[in-house]
Scaffold this motif. Structure first.
Motif, PDB file in Angstrom:
ATOM      1  N   TRP A   2       0.835  -1.207   0.000  1.00  0.00           N
ATOM      2  CA  TRP A   2       0.000   0.000   0.000  1.00  0.00           C
ATOM      3  C   TRP A   2       0.869   1.257   0.000  1.00  0.00           C
ATOM      4  O   TRP A   2       0.567   2.218  -0.707  1.00  0.00           O
ATOM      5  CB  TRP A   2      -0.932  -0.016   1.197  1.00  0.00           C
ATOM      6  N   LEU A 108     -13.249   0.899  -8.858  1.00  0.00           N
ATOM      7  CA  LEU A 108     -11.858   1.369  -8.915  1.00  0.00           C
ATOM      8  C   LEU A 108     -11.619   2.748  -8.294  1.00  0.00           C
ATOM      9  O   LEU A 108     -10.598   2.953  -7.634  1.00  0.00           O
ATOM     10  CB  LEU A 108     -11.365   1.369 -10.363  1.00  0.00           C
ATOM     11  N   LEU A 110     -12.735   4.095  -5.698  1.00  0.00           N
ATOM     12  CA  LEU A 110     -12.680   4.082  -4.229  1.00  0.00           C
ATOM     13  C   LEU A 110     -11.279   3.826  -3.690  1.00  0.00           C
ATOM     14  O   LEU A 110     -10.800   4.591  -2.843  1.00  0.00           O
ATOM     15  CB  LEU A 110     -13.673   3.057  -3.670  1.00  0.00           C
ATOM     16  N   PRO A 111     -10.574   2.758  -4.135  1.00  0.00           N
ATOM     17  CA  PRO A 111      -9.194   2.578  -3.638  1.00  0.00           C
ATOM     18  C   PRO A 111      -8.276   3.726  -4.015  1.00  0.00           C
ATOM     19  O   PRO A 111      -7.358   4.058  -3.260  1.00  0.00           O
ATOM     20  CB  PRO A 111      -8.739   1.256  -4.278  1.00  0.00           C
ATOM     21  N   PHE A 114      -8.781   6.414  -1.412  1.00  0.00           N
ATOM     22  CA  PHE A 114      -8.088   6.151  -0.144  1.00  0.00           C
ATOM     23  C   PHE A 114      -6.569   6.274  -0.295  1.00  0.00           C
ATOM     24  O   PHE A 114      -5.883   6.650   0.659  1.00  0.00           O
ATOM     25  CB  PHE A 114      -8.483   4.775   0.391  1.00  0.00           C
ATOM     26  N   ALA A 115      -6.062   5.964  -1.490  1.00  0.00           N
ATOM     27  CA  ALA A 115      -4.629   6.162  -1.730  1.00  0.00           C
ATOM     28  C   ALA A 115      -4.301   7.654  -1.730  1.00  0.00           C
ATOM     29  O   ALA A 115      -3.274   8.080  -1.180  1.00  0.00           O
ATOM     30  CB  ALA A 115      -4.231   5.522  -3.057  1.00  0.00           C
TER      31      ALA A 115
END
Length: 255
Positions: A2, A108, A110-111, A114-115
Motif C-alpha cells: 500500500w 476502482l 474508491l481505492p 483512499f490512496a
C-alpha cells in the motif's frame, strides 16, 4: 504494498503539480494549482480506465440480451440450484458475459480515493501560500465540525455519486428489483456524502471531478445508445402494428 502505491501516486501528483506551475499558475496560489493538478490527475485516471468502462458497457448490454434465457433456466432448474448455477455459468461463458465485469470500473475510484488520502496527508502547504479555492478557505484543512463549507461539499459529493448512477439505471431496461437498485444508489450516495464530512476538501474535489467525468461517459456510452435503441424498437413496433392493421382490414369486393 500500500505504501508503494501511495508513493507512486505521490510522485505522479507532484509531477502534475509541477507541470501546472510551469504552465504559468503562480506558485503561491497553491489552492488553484493543486485543484488544477487534481482535475488533471482525475482525467488521466478516468482515461486509463475508459477501456474497462467500454468493456463493462458491452458486458451489461449482453447481460440484458440473455435475460430471457436466464429466466428460462431459473424456471427449468428452480429445484436444482447446483444445476442452475452450472447452466447459468455455461450460458454466460458462451455469450462472453462476466458477472463482475460491470462492477470493476465503478469500484476502482474508491481505492484511488483512499490512496490519495495518504498522498494529501503528506503534503504540507508552503508557508504564506494561498490554499483557498472558490468558497473553500483551505483545500488541505480537515473539517473542524460541520460548517457551511462541509455541508456544501458533502451535498456535491453525494450528487456526483447519485446522478451518474441514476442516468445509468435509466439506460437499463426496467426489471423486477429495479427499486432495490434505486435504493442502493441513494444509500451509496448518502454514504459518500457522510464520509466526505471527514475528508480534506481536495479529496472531495477529486471525487466530484470523477463524478462529472463519469456522468459524461455514462451519457455517451450508456444512455444515448439506449435511447437510440429504444427509438428503433418503437419504430419497428409501430411498423409491425401498421402491417398487422393492413392485413386485418377486409378488402372490398369489386362489382
Amino acid at each position: 504494498m500500500w505504501n508503494a502505491i501511495v508513493n507512486v501516486m505521490t510522485k505522479m501528483f507532484d509531477a502534475l503539480h509541477n507541470l501546472i506551475i510551469a504552465l504559468g499558475v503562480p506558485k503561491h496560489a497553491e489552492g488553484v494549482s493543486y485543484v488544477l493538478a487534481i482535475i488533471l490527475f482525475t482525467a488521466i485516471i478516468r482515461l486509463l480506465i475508459l477501456p474497462l468502462n467500454i468493456k463493462s458497457t458491452k458486458s451489461n448490454a449482453k447481460m440484458q440480451e440473455i435475460q430471457p434465457e436466464m429466466k428460462k433456466l431459473q424456471a427449468k432448474y428452480a429445484n436444482d440450484p447446483q444445476k442452475l448455477q452450472l447452466e447459468t455459468s455455461k450460458l454466460m461463458k458462451e455469450n462472453n458475459v462476466s458477472m463482475f465485469g460491470g462492477c470493476l470500473p465503478a469500484l476502482l475510484p474508491l481505492p484511488i480515493l483512499f490512496a490519495l488520502y495518504g498522498v494529501f496527508r503528506n503534503i504540507t502547504a508552503t508557508p504564506g501560500a494561498d490554499t483557498s479555492f472558490l468558497f473553500i478557505p483551505d483545500i488541505f484543512a480537515y473539517p473542524k465540525g460541520i460548517g457551511f463549507v462541509s455541508i456544501i461539499l458533502a451535498i456535491l459529493a453525494a450528487l456526483s455519486t447519485y446522478i451518474p448512477s441514476l442516468l445509468l439505471s435509466k439506460s437499463m431496461p426496467q426489471q423486477e428489483g429495479g427499486m432495490n437498485m434505486s435504493t442502493m444508489n441513494i444509500v451509496m450516495s448518502g454514504m459518500m456524502g457522510f464520509m466526505s464530512l471527514q475528508f480534506q476538501p481536495i479529496l472531495i474535489i477529486y471525487w466530484i471531478t470523477g463524478g462529472i467525468i463519469q456522468l459524461i461517459q455514462t451519457y455517451f456510452l450508456n444512455y444515448l445508445p439506449a435511447v437510440k435503441k429504444k427509438k428503433i424498437e418503437e419504430e419497428k413496433a409501430a411498423q409491425a402494428k401498421i402491417q398487422k392493421a393492413k392485413k386485418s382490414t377486409p378488402k372490398t369486393k369489386k362489382r
